[in-house]
Write an enzyme that holds these catalytic residues in place. Structure first.
Site, PDB file in Angstrom:
ATOM      1  N   TYR A   1     -13.788   0.415   2.459  1.00 45.06           N
ATOM      2  CA  TYR A   1     -13.440   1.305   1.695  1.00 45.06           C
ATOM      3  C   TYR A   1     -14.606   2.266   1.599  1.00 45.06           C
ATOM      4  CZ  TYR A   1     -11.825   3.416  -2.695  1.00 45.06           C
ATOM      5  OH  TYR A   1     -11.640   4.336  -3.912  1.00 45.06           O
TER       6      TYR A   1
ATOM      7  N   LYS B   1     -15.047   6.445   2.356  1.00 45.17           N
ATOM      8  CA  LYS B   1     -15.394   7.333   1.402  1.00 45.17           C
ATOM      9  C   LYS B   1     -16.854   8.145   1.558  1.00 45.17           C
ATOM     10  CE  LYS B   1     -11.542   6.907  -1.245  1.00 45.17           C
ATOM     11  NZ  LYS B   1     -10.805   7.968  -1.199  1.00 45.17           N
TER      12      LYS B   1
ATOM     13  N   SER C   1     -15.300   8.931  -3.454  1.00 40.68           N
ATOM     14  CA  SER C   1     -15.411   7.918  -4.482  1.00 40.68           C
ATOM     15  C   SER C   1     -17.001   7.662  -5.034  1.00 40.68           C
ATOM     16  CB  SER C   1     -14.819   6.395  -3.991  1.00 40.68           C
ATOM     17  OG  SER C   1     -15.274   5.529  -4.987  1.00 40.68           O
TER      18      SER C   1
HETATM   19  P1  NDP Z   1      -2.734   4.495  -6.189  1.00 43.99           P
HETATM   20  O1  NDP Z   1      -2.791   3.399  -5.522  1.00 43.99           O
HETATM   21  O2  NDP Z   1      -2.213   4.462  -7.734  1.00 43.99           O
HETATM   22  O3  NDP Z   1      -1.990   5.767  -5.726  1.00 43.99           O
HETATM   23  C1  NDP Z   1      -2.242   6.050  -4.151  1.00 43.99           C
HETATM   24  C2  NDP Z   1      -1.299   7.041  -3.863  1.00 43.99           C
HETATM   25  O4  NDP Z   1      -1.538   7.337  -2.671  1.00 43.99           O
HETATM   26  C3  NDP Z   1       0.133   6.524  -4.139  1.00 43.99           C
HETATM   27  O5  NDP Z   1       0.927   7.651  -4.523  1.00 43.99           O
HETATM   28  C4  NDP Z   1       0.579   6.562  -2.726  1.00 43.99           C
HETATM   29  O6  NDP Z   1       1.937   6.700  -2.523  1.00 43.99           O
HETATM   30  C5  NDP Z   1      -0.331   7.337  -1.646  1.00 43.99           C
HETATM   31  N1  NDP Z   1      -0.494   6.881  -0.277  1.00 43.99           N
HETATM   32  C6  NDP Z   1      -1.014   5.677  -0.052  1.00 43.99           C
HETATM   33  N2  NDP Z   1      -1.104   5.659   1.313  1.00 43.99           N
HETATM   34  C7  NDP Z   1      -0.504   6.739   1.710  1.00 43.99           C
HETATM   35  C8  NDP Z   1      -0.198   7.326   3.003  1.00 43.99           C
HETATM   36  N3  NDP Z   1      -0.647   6.777   4.207  1.00 43.99           N
HETATM   37  N4  NDP Z   1       0.168   8.657   2.962  1.00 43.99           N
HETATM   38  C9  NDP Z   1       0.784   9.324   1.906  1.00 43.99           C
HETATM   39  N5  NDP Z   1       0.391   8.686   0.875  1.00 43.99           N
HETATM   40  C10 NDP Z   1      -0.158   7.422   0.639  1.00 43.99           C
HETATM   41  O7  NDP Z   1      -4.225   4.890  -6.463  1.00 43.99           O
HETATM   42  P2  NDP Z   1      -5.204   5.692  -7.137  1.00 43.99           P
HETATM   43  O8  NDP Z   1      -4.718   6.717  -7.952  1.00 43.99           O
HETATM   44  O9  NDP Z   1      -6.040   4.784  -7.886  1.00 43.99           O
HETATM   45  O10 NDP Z   1      -6.203   6.368  -6.079  1.00 43.99           O
HETATM   46  C11 NDP Z   1      -6.052   7.760  -5.741  1.00 43.99           C
HETATM   47  C12 NDP Z   1      -7.275   7.954  -4.817  1.00 43.99           C
HETATM   48  O11 NDP Z   1      -8.374   8.013  -5.871  1.00 43.99           O
HETATM   49  C13 NDP Z   1      -7.454   7.045  -3.547  1.00 43.99           C
HETATM   50  O12 NDP Z   1      -8.020   7.770  -2.518  1.00 43.99           O
HETATM   51  C14 NDP Z   1      -8.630   6.338  -4.190  1.00 43.99           C
HETATM   52  O13 NDP Z   1      -9.591   5.735  -3.113  1.00 43.99           O
HETATM   53  C15 NDP Z   1      -9.343   7.375  -5.002  1.00 43.99           C
HETATM   54  N6  NDP Z   1     -10.081   6.393  -6.090  1.00 43.99           N
HETATM   55  C16 NDP Z   1      -9.713   5.814  -7.161  1.00 43.99           C
HETATM   56  C17 NDP Z   1     -10.574   4.987  -7.988  1.00 43.99           C
HETATM   57  C18 NDP Z   1      -9.975   4.195  -8.997  1.00 43.99           C
HETATM   58  O14 NDP Z   1     -10.701   3.724  -9.551  1.00 43.99           O
HETATM   59  N7  NDP Z   1      -8.387   4.233  -9.262  1.00 43.99           N
HETATM   60  C19 NDP Z   1     -11.772   5.350  -8.161  1.00 43.99           C
HETATM   61  C20 NDP Z   1     -12.519   6.310  -6.975  1.00 43.99           C
HETATM   62  C21 NDP Z   1     -11.680   6.914  -6.042  1.00 43.99           C
HETATM   63  P3  NDP Z   1       2.977   6.049  -1.456  1.00 43.99           P
HETATM   64  O15 NDP Z   1       2.756   4.606  -1.623  1.00 43.99           O
HETATM   65  O16 NDP Z   1       4.443   6.564  -2.117  1.00 43.99           O
HETATM   66  O17 NDP Z   1       2.727   6.346  -0.225  1.00 43.99           O
END
Ligand code: NDP
Length: 254
Positions: free
Chosen positions: A161, A165, A146
């Site tokens: 967080y 990252k 990130s």
């Molecule tokens: P979302 O919350 O929309 O999606 C996160 C996903 O991760 C879900 O599918 C969730 O599925 C899964 N997840 C969470 N915890 C676990 C776990 N312990 N094991 C397996 N799966 C898990 O997040 P985003 O799409 O926004 O973010 C995705 C990635 O991108 C993250 O790493 C985030 O830090 C990074 N990011 C996001 C930004 C943003 O602005 N959105 C900016 C920079 C980085 P389920 O609940 O079914 O497990």
């Protein structure tokens, strides 16, 4: 045709963690469109993502696994090897974010964020790295960083967080060097603010405060991360390892 050969993923198998929604879902669909068979790892199954891919004629299946569960991840990786025969690409994307003041935050919250974002990516990278090395696969591991690994976001406080990252970015460089001799490439992708369910929970006044800080004055779309991921995934990027690719509308340069 030339571009398809260069960036295409025909015959490749790609794991996407956290592919049930958000960035992971969009990237899973993109990798499938580029020709890869996609395997979604998520805490709960991801039938919606699988259907989006198979409806378009792509190949996909899902495995319910928590990325913090070392044994569960090892078993899930073994299942992919058995079912698909190889693993060529991993988009190590699952992650969480908790906004809170450090002076009020609980250690449990800190541990949870570090556990999912940093240790979870390490567990997945290690399990896949072992499978690639044992099977002499010259794969590509793409860890989700990130811009928060480089800058400190304002006005929200999220020390756990940001630290997780920054850890991902340096873990990526460490694994890239450690596994270079095996032909495994390890890179990180570091987005700025992207519109997803994770960021949809963010109060509007916070989003309003971000806009003047983003040179493009808008959040990015998950689709705008795809070109960088396809680049890092494809064999044509054979000399790219240990890099952190920032896709942030210019935020960290501002
Ligand atoms: P979302 O919350 O929309 O999606 C996160 C996903 O991760 C879900 O599918 C969730 O599925 C899964 N997840 C969470 N915890 C676990 C776990 N312990 N094991 C397996 N799966 C898990 O997040 P985003 O799409 O926004 O973010 C995705 C990635 O991108 C993250 O790493 C985030 O830090 C990074 N990011 C996001 C930004 C943003 O602005 N959105 C900016 C920079 C980085 P389920 O609940 O079914 O497990």
């Amino acid at each position: 045709m030339y571009l398809e050969e260069m960036f295409g993923l025909n015959g490749k198998v790609a794991i996407v963690t956290g592919g049930r929604r958000g960035i992971g879902q969009v990237v899973a669909c993109g990798l499938a469109k580029a020709g890869a068979e996609v395997v979604i790892f998520s805490r709960t199954l991801s039938p919606e993502t699988v259907k989006m891919i198979t409806d378009e004629g792509g190949k996909a299946y899902d495995i319910a696994v928590d990325v913090t569960d070392e044994k569960g991840v090892d078993e899930a990786v073994a299942e992919v090897m058995k079912r698909s025969g190889h693993i060529d690409v991993v988009f190590n994307n699952a992650g969480i974010c908790i906004h809170e003041d450090t002076l009020e935050a609980s250690i449990e919250d800190w541990r949870q964020v570090i556990d999912v974002n940093l240790t979870g990516e390490y567990i997945v990278a290690r399990a896949v790295g072992r499978a690639m090395i044992e099977n002499k696969i010259h794969g590509s591991i793409i860890n989700m960083g990130s811009m928060s690994g480089t800058i400190v976001n304002i006005p929200q406080w999220q020390a756990s967080y940001n630290a997780s990252k920054a850890g991902v970015i340096h873990m990526t460089k460490s694994l890239a060097i450690e596994w270079a001799e095996y032909g495994i490439r390890v890179n990180s992708l570091s987005p700025g603010y992207i519109g997803t369910p994770m960021s949809a929970d963010t109060p509007q006044e916070l989003k309003d405060a971000w806009m003047p800080l983003i040179p493009q004055h808008r959040m990015g779309k998950p689709e705008e991360l795809l070109p960088a991921i396809l680049y890092l995934a494809c064999d044509a990027a054979g000399y790219t390892t240990g890099s952190d690719v920032i896709v942030d509308g210019g935020y960290v340069s501002f």
